[in-house]
Design a protein around this motif. Structure first.
Motif, PDB file in Angstrom:
ATOM      1  N   SER A 143       0.900  -1.003   0.046  1.00  0.00           N
ATOM      2  CA  SER A 143      -0.048   0.137   0.143  1.00  0.00           C
ATOM      3  C   SER A 143       0.875   1.348  -0.094  1.00  0.00           C
ATOM      4  O   SER A 143       1.974   1.306   0.279  1.00  0.00           O
ATOM      5  N   ARG A 144       0.297   2.380  -0.563  1.00  0.00           N
ATOM      6  CA  ARG A 144       1.083   3.570  -0.220  1.00  0.00           C
ATOM      7  C   ARG A 144       1.497   4.038   1.156  1.00  0.00           C
ATOM      8  O   ARG A 144       2.814   4.375   1.267  1.00  0.00           O
ATOM      9  N   ASP A 145       0.712   3.687   2.208  1.00  0.00           N
ATOM     10  CA  ASP A 145       1.219   3.792   3.727  1.00  0.00           C
ATOM     11  C   ASP A 145       2.600   3.144   3.698  1.00  0.00           C
ATOM     12  O   ASP A 145       3.317   3.478   4.398  1.00  0.00           O
ATOM     13  N   VAL A 146       2.480   1.727   3.430  1.00  0.00           N
ATOM     14  CA  VAL A 146       3.713   0.905   3.586  1.00  0.00           C
ATOM     15  C   VAL A 146       4.810   1.506   2.933  1.00  0.00           C
ATOM     16  O   VAL A 146       6.025   1.720   3.372  1.00  0.00           O
ATOM     17  N   TYR A 147       4.656   1.738   1.479  1.00  0.00           N
ATOM     18  CA  TYR A 147       5.767   2.396   0.720  1.00  0.00           C
ATOM     19  C   TYR A 147       6.363   3.571   1.449  1.00  0.00           C
ATOM     20  O   TYR A 147       7.550   3.985   1.516  1.00  0.00           O
ATOM     21  N   GLN A 148       5.456   4.409   1.940  1.00  0.00           N
ATOM     22  CA  GLN A 148       5.872   5.804   2.511  1.00  0.00           C
ATOM     23  C   GLN A 148       6.698   5.452   3.739  1.00  0.00           C
ATOM     24  O   GLN A 148       7.775   5.859   4.180  1.00  0.00           O
ATOM     25  N   ARG A 149       6.318   4.388   4.554  1.00  0.00           N
ATOM     26  CA  ARG A 149       6.995   3.958   5.854  1.00  0.00           C
ATOM     27  C   ARG A 149       8.318   3.532   5.606  1.00  0.00           C
ATOM     28  O   ARG A 149       9.166   3.804   6.347  1.00  0.00           O
ATOM     29  N   ARG A 191       7.072   6.119  -7.059  1.00  0.00           N
ATOM     30  CA  ARG A 191       7.563   7.376  -7.808  1.00  0.00           C
ATOM     31  C   ARG A 191       7.010   8.477  -6.914  1.00  0.00           C
ATOM     32  O   ARG A 191       7.927   9.369  -6.595  1.00  0.00           O
ATOM     33  N   GLU A 192       5.910   8.540  -6.523  1.00  0.00           N
ATOM     34  CA  GLU A 192       5.277   9.799  -5.851  1.00  0.00           C
ATOM     35  C   GLU A 192       5.819   9.882  -4.700  1.00  0.00           C
ATOM     36  O   GLU A 192       6.169  10.860  -4.146  1.00  0.00           O
ATOM     37  N   VAL A 193       6.122   8.567  -3.892  1.00  0.00           N
ATOM     38  CA  VAL A 193       6.549   8.854  -2.505  1.00  0.00           C
ATOM     39  C   VAL A 193       7.976   9.167  -2.479  1.00  0.00           C
ATOM     40  O   VAL A 193       8.603   9.770  -1.528  1.00  0.00           O
ATOM     41  N   GLY A 194       8.667   9.010  -3.640  1.00  0.00           N
ATOM     42  CA  GLY A 194      10.144   9.651  -3.788  1.00  0.00           C
ATOM     43  C   GLY A 194      11.239   8.391  -3.936  1.00  0.00           C
ATOM     44  O   GLY A 194      12.429   8.855  -4.173  1.00  0.00           O
ATOM     45  N   PHE A 195      10.705   7.428  -4.244  1.00  0.00           N
ATOM     46  CA  PHE A 195      11.717   6.390  -4.453  1.00  0.00           C
ATOM     47  C   PHE A 195      12.285   6.492  -5.965  1.00  0.00           C
ATOM     48  O   PHE A 195      11.456   7.106  -6.741  1.00  0.00           O
ATOM     49  N   GLN A 196      13.652   6.250  -6.242  1.00  0.00           N
ATOM     50  CA  GLN A 196      14.062   5.912  -7.221  1.00  0.00           C
ATOM     51  C   GLN A 196      13.459   4.389  -7.687  1.00  0.00           C
ATOM     52  O   GLN A 196      13.526   3.632  -6.944  1.00  0.00           O
ATOM     53  N   VAL A 197      12.968   4.392  -9.031  1.00  0.00           N
ATOM     54  CA  VAL A 197      12.156   3.267  -9.320  1.00  0.00           C
ATOM     55  C   VAL A 197      12.937   2.294 -10.442  1.00  0.00           C
ATOM     56  O   VAL A 197      13.196   2.891 -11.165  1.00  0.00           O
ATOM     57  N   GLY A 198      12.926   0.825 -10.086  1.00  0.00           N
ATOM     58  CA  GLY A 198      13.358   0.175 -11.013  1.00  0.00           C
ATOM     59  C   GLY A 198      12.349  -0.991 -11.485  1.00  0.00           C
ATOM     60  O   GLY A 198      11.367  -1.085 -10.841  1.00  0.00           O
ATOM     61  N   THR A 199      12.316  -1.265 -12.774  1.00  0.00           N
ATOM     62  CA  THR A 199      11.286  -2.414 -13.078  1.00  0.00           C
ATOM     63  C   THR A 199      11.663  -3.361 -14.002  1.00  0.00           C
ATOM     64  O   THR A 199      13.128  -3.350 -14.220  1.00  0.00           O
ATOM     65  N   GLY A 200      11.267  -4.330 -14.611  1.00  0.00           N
ATOM     66  CA  GLY A 200      11.897  -5.265 -15.591  1.00  0.00           C
ATOM     67  C   GLY A 200      10.857  -6.240 -15.988  1.00  0.00           C
ATOM     68  O   GLY A 200       9.820  -6.258 -15.490  1.00  0.00           O
ATOM     69  N   VAL A 201      11.300  -7.093 -16.867  1.00  0.00           N
ATOM     70  CA  VAL A 201      10.472  -8.214 -17.165  1.00  0.00           C
ATOM     71  C   VAL A 201      11.357  -9.864 -17.138  1.00  0.00           C
ATOM     72  O   VAL A 201      12.503  -9.800 -17.002  1.00  0.00           O
ATOM     73  N   MET A 202      10.595 -10.769 -17.262  1.00  0.00           N
ATOM     74  CA  MET A 202      11.185 -11.882 -17.708  1.00  0.00           C
ATOM     75  C   MET A 202      11.313 -12.153 -19.043  1.00  0.00           C
ATOM     76  O   MET A 202      10.472 -11.937 -19.909  1.00  0.00           O
ATOM     77  N   ARG A 350      22.779   7.696 -13.201  1.00  0.00           N
ATOM     78  CA  ARG A 350      22.580   9.116 -13.652  1.00  0.00           C
ATOM     79  C   ARG A 350      21.412   9.789 -13.914  1.00  0.00           C
ATOM     80  O   ARG A 350      20.979  10.924 -13.746  1.00  0.00           O
ATOM     81  N   HIS A 351      20.440   8.871 -14.344  1.00  0.00           N
ATOM     82  CA  HIS A 351      19.081   9.204 -14.829  1.00  0.00           C
ATOM     83  C   HIS A 351      18.172   9.830 -13.528  1.00  0.00           C
ATOM     84  O   HIS A 351      17.725  10.714 -13.535  1.00  0.00           O
ATOM     85  N   ALA A 352      18.490   8.878 -12.486  1.00  0.00           N
ATOM     86  CA  ALA A 352      17.720   9.106 -11.126  1.00  0.00           C
ATOM     87  C   ALA A 352      18.176  10.617 -10.675  1.00  0.00           C
ATOM     88  O   ALA A 352      17.716  11.689 -10.168  1.00  0.00           O
ATOM     89  N   VAL A 353      19.710  10.724 -10.745  1.00  0.00           N
ATOM     90  CA  VAL A 353      20.398  11.917 -10.147  1.00  0.00           C
ATOM     91  C   VAL A 353      19.806  13.221 -11.085  1.00  0.00           C
ATOM     92  O   VAL A 353      19.368  14.257 -10.496  1.00  0.00           O
ATOM     93  N   ARG A 354      19.830  13.210 -12.318  1.00  0.00           N
ATOM     94  CA  ARG A 354      19.265  14.141 -13.226  1.00  0.00           C
ATOM     95  C   ARG A 354      17.813  14.473 -12.845  1.00  0.00           C
ATOM     96  O   ARG A 354      17.555  15.435 -12.680  1.00  0.00           O
ATOM     97  N   ARG A 355      17.015  13.334 -12.915  1.00  0.00           N
ATOM     98  CA  ARG A 355      15.734  13.505 -12.555  1.00  0.00           C
ATOM     99  C   ARG A 355      15.297  14.345 -11.501  1.00  0.00           C
ATOM    100  O   ARG A 355      14.370  15.225 -11.228  1.00  0.00           O
ATOM    101  N   MET A 356      16.062  13.953 -10.360  1.00  0.00           N
ATOM    102  CA  MET A 356      15.748  14.522  -8.907  1.00  0.00           C
ATOM    103  C   MET A 356      16.246  15.805  -8.586  1.00  0.00           C
ATOM    104  O   MET A 356      16.252  16.384  -7.584  1.00  0.00           O
ATOM    105  N   GLN A 357      17.317  16.426  -9.455  1.00  0.00           N
ATOM    106  CA  GLN A 357      18.044  17.625  -9.362  1.00  0.00           C
ATOM    107  C   GLN A 357      16.778  18.910  -9.427  1.00  0.00           C
ATOM    108  O   GLN A 357      15.874  18.732 -10.547  1.00  0.00           O
TER     109      GLN A 357
END
Ligand code: 5AD
Length: 357
Positions: A143-149, A191-202, A350-357
């Motif tokens: 949940s959003r609350d858990v992610y936030q925590r 992303r909204e909570v503020g994490f750098q986000v990763g994903t992927g596939v099999m 670098r992507h995250a660093v640039r995005r968060m600047q």
């Protein structure tokens, strides 16, 4: 000749992924490596991997720790055990760790994880690591609350694989309670909570086409994702999917490398992991993944006596990986391919660093 990635359509990516000619594959590899070195440099970032619990409430058709598997010995590491792993990781100079587990929403587990994260941040601070270890979490849909925590506790990156962007295929390999839409929503919330986000596939799932994989790469580009972890599908014993045909191992391996290269060429300044699943298909595949444009490795730092119980698929290759000798052995092998380990850094993309600047 490779065309410019900016103009790529799904069809262009599918054509790239279909490549079998060794000279053409080498051309793709060299182009991806060049983009990596230009956009991200020669550093390989290490994240010590701690598999904190194999208890899981999900029943994914491909997964070796799915809830229905009765013969898996379930465990949950104690807070102090997780801390001991974190101290080892910090001492080895890895700078970052990943805490991964089966998906659990019980309060006890969320409390444990949040407490462990907060303590790791406090207790791994040193002259080398003034802000403590960087922490990536990979503990599923919450949940959003858990992610936030968990974010407030001090984790700053989160991995949540989408597995496939083809909704029909997603539905075929997951029980109906799990939907692609809710996974996508979680990525947004993270992303909204503020994490750098990763994903992927099999890669190479039964019923998955090269067009599906090309659509996955297109999806990566549109989502502005910071990091990727993807690897070949490897059949797991005693799972529903094991009876279904998938491409031969060499095809899944080649597709694994080409997916890394395509992602690097298109998304450029992101972090891409060269995964254990690749290595399971070939002993040197993790290094080959780095040569195709990956720049992250996740050495095994789960307590050795637990590793055998955390097998998402058959023949997992790094069960005997030795945390103490891994780094020195890796250093020599990386030197041979013109790369180096980055020590005592979080190694954000670098992507995250640039995005968060
Ligand atoms: N083969 C390859 N990868 C797998 N995962 C789970 N089961 C398998 C398998 N049989 C991957 C999923 C999941 C991640 C933690 O491990 O992509 O998100």
């Amino acid at each position: 000749m490779l065309t410019s990635p900016e103009t790529w359509t799904q069809g262009d990516i599918a054509a790239l992924l279909r490549t079998r000619d060794p000279d053409e594959i080498e051309e793709i590899r060299a182009a991806a490596e060049q983009v990596l070195l230009r956009e991200c440099g020669d550093a390989v970032h290490l994240r010590g991997l701690v598999e904190s619990s194999n208890v899981c409430k999900c029943d994914c058709d491909y997964c070796g720790i799915r809830k229905s598997r009765r013969d898996v010995e379930r465990y949950t590491l104690e807070e102090d055990d997780i801390l001991a792993c974190a101290h080892l990781i910090a001492e080895l100079g890895y700078g970052s760790m990943v805490i991964q587990s089966g998906e659990r929403s019980d309060q006890k587990f969320i409390d444990l994880t949040a407490r462990a994260v907060a303590r790791i941040k406090r207790e791994t601070r040193s002259g080398d690591l003034p802000d403590g270890l960087g922490i990536t979490l990979c503990v599923g849909q919450q949940s959003r609350d858990v992610y936030q925590r968990l974010f407030d506790a001090g984790a700053h990156r989160y991995l949540l694989r989408i597995e496939t962007t083809n909704p029909d295929l997603f539905a075929k390999i997951h029980p109906k309670e799990q939907t692609l839409a809710s996974r996508m929503e979680c990525l947004e919330v993270l992303r909204e909570v503020g994490f750098q986000v990763g994903t992927g596939v099999m890669i190479g799932l039964p019923g998955q086409t090269v067009e599906d994989l090309a659509a996955d790469v297109m999806f990566y580009k549109t989502q502005d994702v910071d990091m990727f972890g993807m690897g070949p599908y490897i059949p797991a014993p005693d799972t529903p999917l094991v009876a279904q045909d998938c491409p031969p191992a060499e095809d899944r391996l080649r597709l694994g490398f080409l997916m890394i290269a395509a992602t690097r060429l298109l998304c450029r300044d992101v972090n891409i992991a060269s995964t254990t699943a690749l290595q399971t298909l070939h002993p040197h595949a993790r290094e080959t993944g780095l040569r195709f444009g990956a720049n992250v490795l996740m050495p095994q730092t789960t307590p050795p006596e637990r590793r055998r119980s955390y097998q998402l698929y058959a023949g997992k290759s790094n069960l005997d990986e030795n945390a103490a000798t891994f780094r020195t052995e890796l250093e020599a092998r990386l030197k041979a391919i013109g790369r180096r380990i980055e020590v005592n850094k979080w190694g954000d993309s670098r992507h995250a660093v640039r995005r968060m600047q």
